[in-house]
Scaffold this motif. Structure first.
Motif, PDB file in Angstrom:
ATOM      1  N   HIS B  84       0.866  -1.189   0.000  1.00  0.00           N
ATOM      2  CA  HIS B  84       0.000   0.000   0.000  1.00  0.00           C
ATOM      3  C   HIS B  84       0.894   1.226   0.000  1.00  0.00           C
ATOM      4  CE1 HIS B  84      -3.495  -2.526   0.853  1.00  0.00           C
ATOM      5  NE2 HIS B  84      -2.635  -3.244   1.572  1.00  0.00           N
ATOM      6  N   GLN B 105     -12.595   3.078  11.605  1.00  0.00           N
ATOM      7  CA  GLN B 105     -11.622   2.048  11.961  1.00  0.00           C
ATOM      8  C   GLN B 105     -12.358   0.887  12.604  1.00  0.00           C
ATOM      9  OE1 GLN B 105      -8.784   3.888  14.555  1.00  0.00           O
ATOM     10  NE2 GLN B 105      -8.239   5.416  13.007  1.00  0.00           N
ATOM     11  N   SER B 133      -5.597  -1.481  11.933  1.00  0.00           N
ATOM     12  CA  SER B 133      -6.681  -2.257  11.325  1.00  0.00           C
ATOM     13  C   SER B 133      -6.713  -2.084   9.808  1.00  0.00           C
ATOM     14  CB  SER B 133      -8.020  -1.855  11.937  1.00  0.00           C
ATOM     15  OG  SER B 133      -8.178  -0.456  11.859  1.00  0.00           O
ATOM     16  N   THR B 134      -6.169  -0.972   9.295  1.00  0.00           N
ATOM     17  CA  THR B 134      -6.138  -0.747   7.843  1.00  0.00           C
ATOM     18  C   THR B 134      -4.775  -0.152   7.465  1.00  0.00           C
ATOM     19  OG1 THR B 134      -6.946   1.517   8.059  1.00  0.00           O
ATOM     20  CG2 THR B 134      -8.623  -0.204   7.772  1.00  0.00           C
ATOM     21  N   ARG B 159       1.049  -5.569   5.022  1.00  0.00           N
ATOM     22  CA  ARG B 159       0.617  -6.480   6.097  1.00  0.00           C
ATOM     23  C   ARG B 159       1.681  -7.566   6.298  1.00  0.00           C
ATOM     24  NH1 ARG B 159      -4.610  -5.616   4.708  1.00  0.00           N
ATOM     25  NH2 ARG B 159      -5.839  -4.865   6.473  1.00  0.00           N
TER      26      ARG B 159
END
Lengths: 249, 202
Positions: B84, B105, B133-134, B159
């Motif tokens: 990302h 979130q 969480s993101t 991640r």
């Protein structure tokens, strides 16, 4: 001493000849990344043969370059498997898988050898052999489960190659002496370990192994009895060296 | 048997009138991003990408494509689509000025690896790990934790669970690498040999 020399020569000759064969793929690999990986592994094999020829030199044999480039086919101790011409990539991958599985196990055993130079070399190249088997296993598992074409091709190559692969384990006249002196546990033990490893990988694919009892090993290589394919390989490999054996590179 | 040759498979199939269909995707490998640790204690840095059919093949192919010369202590790969990326800035604008607290979130946190681009045209370097969480939240937490006096032009968040790391046993893979001088062109000292040769000629 003859026992150790015979052992060193056959391992070194296997590595040199297969290293040269695999290097013939340089520039022709199926994709850029694999071309680099396969070429690097070929280079590793030649490097391993060089290390073994150096040990032989310390035992009174000729210099590595002389040994590698000045012998004729009937003076080489490699198994027939490694001298066969490349053909298609599926064959080279299967040969790489079957040979390198045996080679990694052989050096794992030799890491415990009572002959210190060999034990040290075995420990040193452990990482190289780990990569070679990781590469081989990953490719066989992927292509052995991928498409009808990849599975069929690997299966055909596997059946063609197995008799030659069993020739890796052709016993030497010195088996008993090597075992008694704790130098090497012998080809029989190696072959049993190899069969288990090969089965463990093939079981994770759509490929199948024939009953081992009906596969007849192709032997003779360890005694210098080779196919017509070895001498042309040696001629090409040593062509530049023989022009001027004293040249400094 | 269906051929693996792409030139054969991409030939248009002979169809019938009125049969209009969407163009099919090409049957090609995806790309995977490769990160290398050159020395123990140094941060991992982005080296480039490899083509591969899956993550494990990408790891195997990345090893020789990016670490066949010089030194390496560890390597990892991830699918390009799992990286990302933040907006990119230049000059005196720090990218973190563009990263704000995300609005929504959820509560399931996972671990993200964060990378900084400190100079345009250079490689992204690993700076640390955050729990978020993101990816948006991961970058916002990175802003609080890793935004010091250095100018940052771009941030990546990956991640941790999507990465194929080097296992402790695989650390041996690079053991003999420093000895492979034959892969270093300068080690052949071609210039010196040429000079000697020319001197002998004259």
């Amino acid at each position: 001493m003859d026992a150790i020399k015979e052992l060193l020569y056959k391992i070194a000759d296997d590595q040199l000849i297969l290293g040269h064969r695999n290097s013939e793929w340089t520039g022709f690999g199926p994709l850029l990344e694999e071309d680099i990986a396969f070429s690097s592994m070929a280079q590793d094999k030649v490097g391993q043969s060089y290390a073994l020829y150096q040990i032989l030199q310390q035992l009174g044999e000729q210099a590595p370059d002389t040994v590698a480039f000045m012998r004729n086919a009937n003076q080489f101790h490699n198994c027939i498997l490694v001298e066969l011409p490349n053909g298609e990539y599926d064959f080279s991958l299967i040969r790489h898988f079957l040979f390198d599985t045996a080679e990694a196990l052989r050096f794992e055993m030799l890491a415990q050898s009572s002959f210190q130079p060999l034990a040290e070399l075995a420990r040193k190249i452990k990482g190289e052999l780990l990569y070679h088997t990781l590469h081989a296993n990953t490719f066989i598992k992927k292509l052995g489960t991928a498409t009808e074409e990849s599975i069929t091709r690997l299966q055909q190559s596997l059946e063609f190659t197995l008799p030659y692969a069993l020739g890796i384990f052709e016993e030497s006249p010195f088996e008993g002496e090597l075992i008694d002196k704790g130098i090497f546990e012998g080809e029989k033990v190696l072959k049993e370990k190899w069969i288990l490893k090969v089965e463990a990988v093939i079981q994770q694919t759509n490929l199948h192994l024939p009953d081992w009892h009906i596969v007849t090993p192709v032997t003779g290589g360890r005694n210098g009895q080779h196919t017509e394919h070895l001498q042309p390989l040696l001629d090409e490999m040593s062509e530049v060296f023989r022009i001027d054996p004293a040249a400094e590179w | 048997m269906k051929s693996l040759d792409p030139r054969v498979n991409r030939l248009p199939v002979v169809g019938t009138a009125g049969n209009i269909i969407p163009k099919a995707a090409l049957d090609q490998f995806g790309t995977f991003e490769v990160f290398v640790q050159p020395k123990e204690g140094k941060p991992f840095q982005h080296e480039g990408a490899v083509h591969a059919p899956d993550l494990e093949m990408a790891y195997v192919l990345a090893k020789e494509t990016f670490t066949r010369r010089f030194t390496c202590t560890s390597l990892y790969v991830t699918d390009t689509r799992d990286v990302h990326i933040s907006p990119t800035t230049e000059g005196s604008q720090n990218v973190y000025t563009l990263i704000e607290e995300p609005v929504t979130q959820n509560n399931t946190k996972s671990s993200f690896e964060i990378y900084h681009l400190l100079k345009r045209g250079k490689q992204h370097q690993h700076i640390g790990t955050v729990e978020a969480s993101t990816p948006e939240e991961a970058m916002f937490i990175a802003k609080q934790q890793f935004n010091n006096d250095k100018m940052v032009y771009n941030v990546w968040a990956i991640r941790t669970s999507t990465i194929r790391f080097t296992t402790p046993e695989e650390k041996d893979l690079w053991n003999t690498l420093p000895e492979k001088k034959f892969r270093d062109a300068s080690d052949y000292k071609g210039g010196d040999k040429l000079k000697l040769f020319l001197e002998r000629q004259s």
